[in-house]
Design a protein around this motif. Structure first.
Motif, mmCIF file in Angstrom:
data_model
loop_
_atom_site.group_PDB
_atom_site.id
_atom_site.type_symbol
_atom_site.label_atom_id
_atom_site.label_comp_id
_atom_site.label_asym_id
_atom_site.label_seq_id
_atom_site.Cartn_x
_atom_site.Cartn_y
_atom_site.Cartn_z
ATOM 1 N N LYS A 1 0.824 -1.212 0.000
ATOM 2 C CA LYS A 1 0.000 0.000 0.000
ATOM 3 C C LYS A 1 0.854 1.256 0.000
ATOM 4 O O LYS A 1 0.560 2.224 -0.726
ATOM 5 N N LEU A 2 1.913 1.264 0.788
ATOM 6 C CA LEU A 2 2.766 2.450 0.854
ATOM 7 C C LEU A 2 3.456 2.705 -0.485
ATOM 8 O O LEU A 2 3.583 3.850 -0.922
ATOM 9 N N VAL A 3 3.890 1.639 -1.127
ATOM 10 C CA VAL A 3 4.525 1.797 -2.444
ATOM 11 C C VAL A 3 3.519 2.340 -3.455
ATOM 12 O O VAL A 3 3.858 3.178 -4.298
ATOM 13 N N GLU A 4 2.266 1.879 -3.374
ATOM 14 C CA GLU A 4 1.229 2.404 -4.255
ATOM 15 C C GLU A 4 1.028 3.904 -4.078
ATOM 16 O O GLU A 4 0.700 4.622 -5.024
ATOM 17 N N PHE A 5 1.253 4.394 -2.841
ATOM 18 C CA PHE A 5 1.129 5.834 -2.568
ATOM 19 C C PHE A 5 2.420 6.591 -2.882
ATOM 20 O O PHE A 5 2.522 7.795 -2.603
ATOM 21 N N GLY A 6 3.400 5.908 -3.448
ATOM 22 C CA GLY A 6 4.643 6.576 -3.831
ATOM 23 C C GLY A 6 5.641 6.742 -2.709
ATOM 24 O O GLY A 6 6.572 7.546 -2.816
ATOM 25 N N ILE A 7 5.467 6.001 -1.623
ATOM 26 C CA ILE A 7 6.380 6.100 -0.486
ATOM 27 C C ILE A 7 7.481 5.058 -0.636
ATOM 28 O O ILE A 7 7.223 3.887 -0.915
ATOM 29 N N ASP A 8 8.705 5.482 -0.443
ATOM 30 C CA ASP A 8 9.834 4.559 -0.464
ATOM 31 C C ASP A 8 9.826 3.755 0.840
ATOM 32 O O ASP A 8 9.721 4.328 1.934
ATOM 33 N N VAL A 9 9.909 2.450 0.728
ATOM 34 C CA VAL A 9 9.888 1.572 1.903
ATOM 35 C C VAL A 9 11.145 0.730 1.924
ATOM 36 O O VAL A 9 11.468 0.058 0.937
ATOM 37 N N GLN A 10 11.853 0.787 3.029
ATOM 38 C CA GLN A 10 13.053 -0.030 3.195
ATOM 39 C C GLN A 10 12.950 -0.787 4.520
ATOM 40 O O GLN A 10 12.616 -0.208 5.541
ATOM 41 N N SER A 11 13.215 -2.085 4.466
ATOM 42 C CA SER A 11 13.179 -2.889 5.689
ATOM 43 C C SER A 11 14.514 -3.592 5.850
ATOM 44 O O SER A 11 15.212 -3.869 4.870
ATOM 45 N N TYR A 12 14.865 -3.888 7.111
ATOM 46 C CA TYR A 12 16.213 -4.345 7.432
ATOM 47 C C TYR A 12 16.171 -5.560 8.364
ATOM 48 O O TYR A 12 15.151 -5.857 8.988
ATOM 49 N N ASN A 13 17.302 -6.199 8.457
ATOM 50 C CA ASN A 13 17.454 -7.319 9.378
ATOM 51 C C ASN A 13 18.032 -6.817 10.697
ATOM 52 O O ASN A 13 19.245 -6.599 10.814
ATOM 53 N N GLY A 14 17.175 -6.637 11.655
ATOM 54 C CA GLY A 14 17.628 -6.238 12.979
ATOM 55 C C GLY A 14 17.389 -7.315 14.011
ATOM 56 O O GLY A 14 17.537 -7.086 15.211
ATOM 57 N N GLU A 15 17.017 -8.524 13.567
ATOM 58 C CA GLU A 15 16.530 -9.566 14.455
ATOM 59 C C GLU A 15 17.358 -10.851 14.405
ATOM 60 O O GLU A 15 17.417 -11.583 15.390
ATOM 61 N N LEU A 16 18.025 -11.107 13.283
ATOM 62 C CA LEU A 16 18.653 -12.408 13.078
ATOM 63 C C LEU A 16 20.095 -12.282 12.581
ATOM 64 O O LEU A 16 20.514 -11.225 12.089
ATOM 65 N N LEU A 17 20.818 -13.375 12.701
ATOM 66 C CA LEU A 17 22.156 -13.451 12.105
ATOM 67 C C LEU A 17 22.055 -13.598 10.596
ATOM 68 O O LEU A 17 22.815 -12.997 9.835
ATOM 69 N N PHE A 18 21.087 -14.433 10.168
ATOM 70 C CA PHE A 18 20.873 -14.682 8.747
ATOM 71 C C PHE A 18 19.381 -14.570 8.450
ATOM 72 O O PHE A 18 18.555 -15.077 9.218
ATOM 73 N N GLU A 19 19.066 -13.912 7.357
ATOM 74 C CA GLU A 19 17.671 -13.875 6.939
ATOM 75 C C GLU A 19 17.226 -15.282 6.540
ATOM 76 O O GLU A 19 18.020 -16.062 5.995
ATOM 77 N N PRO A 20 15.960 -15.635 6.765
ATOM 78 C CA PRO A 20 15.496 -16.993 6.452
ATOM 79 C C PRO A 20 15.681 -17.369 4.994
ATOM 80 O O PRO A 20 15.931 -18.540 4.680
ATOM 81 N N TRP A 21 15.579 -16.410 4.093
ATOM 82 C CA TRP A 21 15.704 -16.729 2.670
ATOM 83 C C TRP A 21 17.172 -16.833 2.215
ATOM 84 O O TRP A 21 17.444 -17.082 1.059
ATOM 85 N N GLU A 22 18.095 -16.657 3.161
ATOM 86 C CA GLU A 22 19.510 -16.794 2.826
ATOM 87 C C GLU A 22 20.035 -18.206 3.088
ATOM 88 O O GLU A 22 21.136 -18.541 2.662
ATOM 89 N N VAL A 23 19.239 -19.020 3.805
ATOM 90 C CA VAL A 23 19.730 -20.332 4.239
ATOM 91 C C VAL A 23 18.852 -21.438 3.674
ATOM 92 O O VAL A 23 17.755 -21.703 4.188
ATOM 93 N N TYR A 24 19.330 -22.073 2.603
ATOM 94 C CA TYR A 24 18.620 -23.203 2.012
ATOM 95 C C TYR A 24 19.617 -24.293 1.644
ATOM 96 O O TYR A 24 20.818 -24.040 1.517
ATOM 97 N N GLY A 25 19.105 -25.499 1.498
ATOM 98 C CA GLY A 25 19.961 -26.619 1.135
ATOM 99 C C GLY A 25 20.373 -26.572 -0.319
ATOM 100 O O GLY A 25 19.987 -25.677 -1.083
ATOM 101 N N ASP A 26 21.164 -27.557 -0.709
ATOM 102 C CA ASP A 26 21.638 -27.616 -2.105
ATOM 103 C C ASP A 26 20.491 -27.766 -3.088
ATOM 104 O O ASP A 26 20.604 -27.394 -4.256
ATOM 105 N N ASP A 27 19.362 -28.311 -2.604
ATOM 106 C CA ASP A 27 18.201 -28.486 -3.480
ATOM 107 C C ASP A 27 17.278 -27.274 -3.462
ATOM 108 O O ASP A 27 16.172 -27.319 -3.994
ATOM 109 N N GLU A 28 17.753 -26.173 -2.817
ATOM 110 C CA GLU A 28 16.984 -24.937 -2.720
ATOM 111 C C GLU A 28 15.699 -25.100 -1.912
ATOM 112 O O GLU A 28 14.772 -24.306 -2.034
ATOM 113 N N GLN A 29 15.648 -26.135 -1.086
ATOM 114 C CA GLN A 29 14.508 -26.354 -0.202
ATOM 115 C C GLN A 29 14.882 -25.962 1.222
ATOM 116 O O GLN A 29 16.054 -25.988 1.608
ATOM 117 N N ALA A 30 13.857 -25.603 2.000
ATOM 118 C CA ALA A 30 14.100 -25.211 3.388
ATOM 119 C C ALA A 30 14.519 -26.414 4.216
ATOM 120 O O ALA A 30 14.037 -27.528 4.011
#
Length: 665
Positions: A118-147
């Motif tokens: 919704k914010l992007v639709e209103f022309g607002i720039d939105v940036q979000s960051y990793n302030g909670e984890l060592l690694f983002e969940p989408w950065e850690v997958y097996g060789d088969d690209e599965q969780a």
């Protein structure tokens, strides 16, 4: 990025100044408007419990003071819609950007996705960051690209990933964005009501919320307690763990800072061939890994807050016995270690991780109660209630994870008692009616000779309950339930295309939801569900046991518990009237003199994590307990409330959607 940028910094569970990537980025870009939005409506049934709201209130005050000292005022808003509140703030100061740090629980995942769109639709720039984890969940997958679906494989991958340590220094000064924004007081959020303040007053004597207190607690732990953590963590009484889990949940402490400091200690002790210290550091790092893994599981399998990760558990014949559920949460099961843990939980909002495992295992294996009920109750009552960690803990105990406890495994509370509370001091602290029981009988009073019981002042079934279920009967019931589950699973596989080698299955569509709403309604007629009455537990007159101080003592100081005695009650001729001899375990002796009736000293909310530096575990202002979570946060209903794809989509799919748009997670 131009220095005249005006940014809204949206604080959530990142209530710190140090190593806060969203705040640091906004401060570099220009002026900032720090905002905290309290929107209980959007929390649904996962509205924070009483003790969690107390912590949040104190932490917000601390953050408000810190930001003010840097030159920016924290804007506090109570809203019906987070999106509307953000748009109002943007309009008031002419902001062109919104920044925040990620959350990974299924409710926040969907809400944040919608707000970004919704914010992007209103022309607002939105940036979000990793302030909670060592690694983002989408950065850690097996060789088969599965969780990953086992912790060891996941954590090994994380430890082998090359990543430079990142730390965001706190800004020296903040430029406040000019504009008129309607600001409310923290008190006006009504994070605690009048009936809760007497109970909450004790919390402040045991805990010190706030990011600077978190830093002090961590430094004290790593310098004076980490070395012996491998041994101390086995003690269920006292301050035997790090006590960092509430600080980590509310983001008052950077997990990157914790990891890097402990990692350095581990390397030093390894070089010094200090095996005790090295083992302690390794175990503590594993605890950090389990917290990371809890976010990873929720991100990749968002249905896990209400359904098992393994498909077979959807066939398990849970016993929705309201009387057993009530006995468990009141600490009246007749098994001393379980009862002591549940009474400590209610009195303090905290229990040792080992006790969490014991009471949850008893809940699932002995009573066959649905693990979701227990998870929801922990969310309601834990000071460090954390949805992702609670999900992981309860699924682990119930055999719902590929590497969790075997469903057949049944640990006797009696054996666990002699293992983790060999002298019975923990039981005596929280079950004063058993205070005079000899150590050899303290964990199984039902086996004690009548002469011993009489001398100890214990009348089983009167001032302390008999076991709600016999161990042998509980084992037979569990064995039968597992047989039923496997039979139904085999029938289901034969009638479907499910592969025999399948391990993890998104069973959100085919899962038979437990119809607990009718059972809860029946309980209202059979036994009052009023929280203040429901959570009043028996205690003896003139007990010497009190609420324990959870604050770390300075080196050399004696870590003595608070002097407040448990509120006593007459247990003479009226002792057989169970509903009349229920007293709050968290009433101080001083307040007892001023209050003739403590019936409302605890107000249990409807709607509770713990890292505890071990296996992690994890309210509306109402007098009724309500555990009909399926109706409240069912996948289909959740999707309609948030106006987006339902929760069957994984966090990874949301990320892929957003990568095709004009902003990234």
């Amino acid at each position: 990025m131009e220095k005249k940028c005006k940014s809204i910094v949206w604080f959530r569970r990142d209530l710190r100044i140090e190593d806060n990537p969203a705040l640091a980025a906004a401060a570099r870009d220009g002026s900032v408007l720090p905002v905290f939005i309290w929107c209980p409506k959007e929390e649904g049934p996962y509205h924070p419990g009483r003790v969690s709201r107390w912590w949040l209130k104190q932490s917000l005050k601390h953050l408000q003071h810190s930001l003010k000292s840097l030159g920016a005022e924290l804007v506090v808003i109570k809203a019906e819609s987070t999106l509307s509140a953000l748009l109002d703030c943007i309009s008031a100061v002419g902001a062109t950007k919104v920044v925040y740090n990620h959350l990974y629980d299924p409710i926040s995942l969907v809400r944040d996705h919608n707000i970004k769109q919704k914010l992007v639709e209103f022309g607002i720039d939105v940036q979000s960051y990793n302030g909670e984890l060592l690694f983002e969940p989408w950065e850690v997958y097996g060789d088969d690209e599965q969780a990953f679906t086992t912790f060891d494989a996941y954590w090994e991958k994380c430890l082998n990933m090359q990543k430079e340590p990142v730390s965001h220094l706190p800004p020296w000064r903040l430029a406040s964005a000019a504009g008129m924004v309607e600001n409310t007081s923290i008190e006006a959020l009504r994070l605690e009501n009048e009936s809760e303040k007497s109970s909450n007053a004790l919390l402040g004597r045991g805990w010190s919320p706030g990011w600077s207190s978190a830093d002090k607690t961590f430094n004290e732990f790593i310098e004076h307690h980490l070395h012996n953590y491998s041994n101390d963590r086995l003690r269920v009484g006292g301050n035997s763990t790090s006590l960092l889990s509430p600080y980590l949940h509310f983001g008052e402490l950077s997990i990157r800072k914790v990891f890097q400091n402990v990692r350095m200690k581990q390397i030093v002790w390894k070089n010094e061939q200090n095996t005790v210290g090295e083992e302690s550091a390794t175990l503590f790092l594993k605890a950090i890994g389990l917290r990371e893994y809890s976010r990873y599981i929720c991100f990749n399998f968002p249905f896990t807050h209400e359904r098992s990760l393994l498909s077979s558990l959807r066939f398990f014949p849970w016993d929705t016995n309201q009387a057993h559920f009530k006995a468990w949460r009141q600490g009246r099961t007749g098994y001393p270690l379980v009862d002591a843990g549940m009474r400590e939980l209610w009195a303090t909002g905290w229990i040792h991780n080992r006790i969490r495992i014991i009471v949850s295992s008893f809940f699932v294996k002995f009573l066959l109660l649905p693990w979701q009920w227990g998870m929801k109750y922990f969310w309601d009552t834990l000071l460090d209630a954390d949805l992702e960690s609670d999900i992981l803990g309860w699924q682990y105990i119930s055999g719902s994870l590929p590497d969790g406890h075997e469903l057949e495994r049944m640990d006797s509370p009696q054996v666990q008692g002699f293992k983790f509370d060999p002298e019975g001091e923990y039981v005596r602290q929280w079950l004063p009616e058993l205070a005079r029981m000899p150590t050899e009988w303290i964990h199984h009073p039902w086996d004690a000779p009548l002469s011993v019981l009489k001398y100890a002042g214990v009348d089983l079934g009167v001032n302390y309950p008999k076991p709600v279920i016999d161990v042998d009967l509980a084992r037979d019931r569990l064995t039968e339930a597992i047989a039923v589950m496997r039979g139904k699973e085999a029938t289901g596989k034969a009638a479907s295309t499910i592969g025999a080698d399948e391990v993890v299955f998104d069973n959100s569509e085919s899962h038979e939801k437990l119809d607990v709403s009718k059972a809860v309604a029946r309980e209202k007629n059979l036994c009052p569900a009023s929280s203040s009455h429901d959570q009043r537990v028996p205690s003896l007159r003139n007990s010497n046991y009190g609420i324990e101080n959870r604050k770390r003592q300075k080196p050399g100081e004696d870590g003595r518990p608070l002097n407040d005695n448990l509120r006593s009650c007459n247990v003479g001729d009226q002792v057989s009237k169970r509903d009349d001899d229920l007293c709050s375990t968290a009433e101080s002796s001083s307040s007892k003199k001023q209050m003739t009736n403590s019936r409302n000293s605890f107000s249990v909310p409807r709607n509770c994590s713990s890292m505890s530096t071990g296996t992690p575990y994890p309210v509306h202002d109402s007098d009724e307990l309500n555990y009909s979570w399926q109706e409240e946060v069912g996948t289909e209903e959740m999707s309609s409330k948030n106006g987006t794809n339902n929760l069957q989509i994984s966090g990874k799919q949301i990320i892929h959607e957003e990568k095709s748009s004009s902003f990234n997670l």
